[in-house]
Design an enzyme around this catalytic site. Structure first.
Site, PDB file in Angstrom:
ATOM      1  N   PRO A  65       6.076   5.930   0.531  1.00  0.00           N
ATOM      2  CA  PRO A  65       5.488   7.018   1.326  1.00  0.00           C
ATOM      3  C   PRO A  65       6.031   6.987   2.752  1.00  0.00           C
ATOM      4  CG  PRO A  65       3.867   5.297   0.930  1.00  0.00           C
ATOM      5  CD  PRO A  65       5.094   4.928   0.153  1.00  0.00           C
ATOM      6  N   HIS A  66       6.187   8.150   3.336  1.00  0.00           N
ATOM      7  CA  HIS A  66       6.715   8.212   4.701  1.00  0.00           C
ATOM      8  C   HIS A  66       6.195   9.466   5.390  1.00  0.00           C
ATOM      9  CE1 HIS A  66       9.569  10.008   1.867  1.00  0.00           C
ATOM     10  NE2 HIS A  66       9.841  10.890   2.809  1.00  0.00           N
TER      11      HIS A  66
END
Length: 154
Positions: A65-66
């Site tokens: 995730p980012h």
């Protein structure tokens, strides 16, 4: 760029379980808040917004995730090892137990992409993942990640 410049030792944690992706994002928000002085709510919201565009579970039990965060000065990361893997809508439909989250400034441009490529290469290494899964000490996990062979970004 090296992982040592992105990932603080105290941003590497082992958690027993996360009951959902939302709860996992809350755990990531708590760690990023404590380690990088970011508001947890802002981090969780940004992760969720990005996840709504498409799942960041890349397969083989790994999620990346980012998000881009207003007020952040440089790219930073959080690594969580989950003892009880969770459903993450991954491309291979396998549950996730290794999560490397990246947070970048809104205007980070190429630095965000370089960091994401570096983390992706590191987490695609089956030997690195096997070592991460075999260890239960946060300091050891940090050492494994930061000493990985794919340490240099283009």
């Amino acid at each position: 760029m090296e992982l040592t410049s992105i990932l603080k030792p105290e941003a590497v944690k082992i958690i027993g379980k996360a009951t959902s992706k939302k709860r996992l994002f809350q755990s990531l928000g708590e760690v990023v808040s404590a380690c990088y002085d970011l508001r947890s709510d802002d981090s969780v919201e940004a992760l969720q917004e990005r996840e709504n565009l498409g799942p960041t579970g890349v397969g083989h039990g790994v999620a990346l995730p980012h998000a881009r965060i207003k007020g952040l000065d440089s790219v930073c990361g959080v690594f969580l090892k989950i003892e009880s893997p969770i459903d993450f809508d991954s491309v291979d439909r396998q549950p996730v137990d290794l999560v490397f989250a990246l947070f970048a400034p809104l205007d980070s441009g190429v630095d965000h992409l370089k960091a994401l490529a570096l983390v992706s290469r590191t987490m695609r290494d089956s030997n690195v993942c096997a070592k991460l899964r075999a260890n239960t000490d946060s300091a050891t996990l940090h050492a494994i990640l930061t000493e990985a062979p794919s340490i240099q970004a283009a």
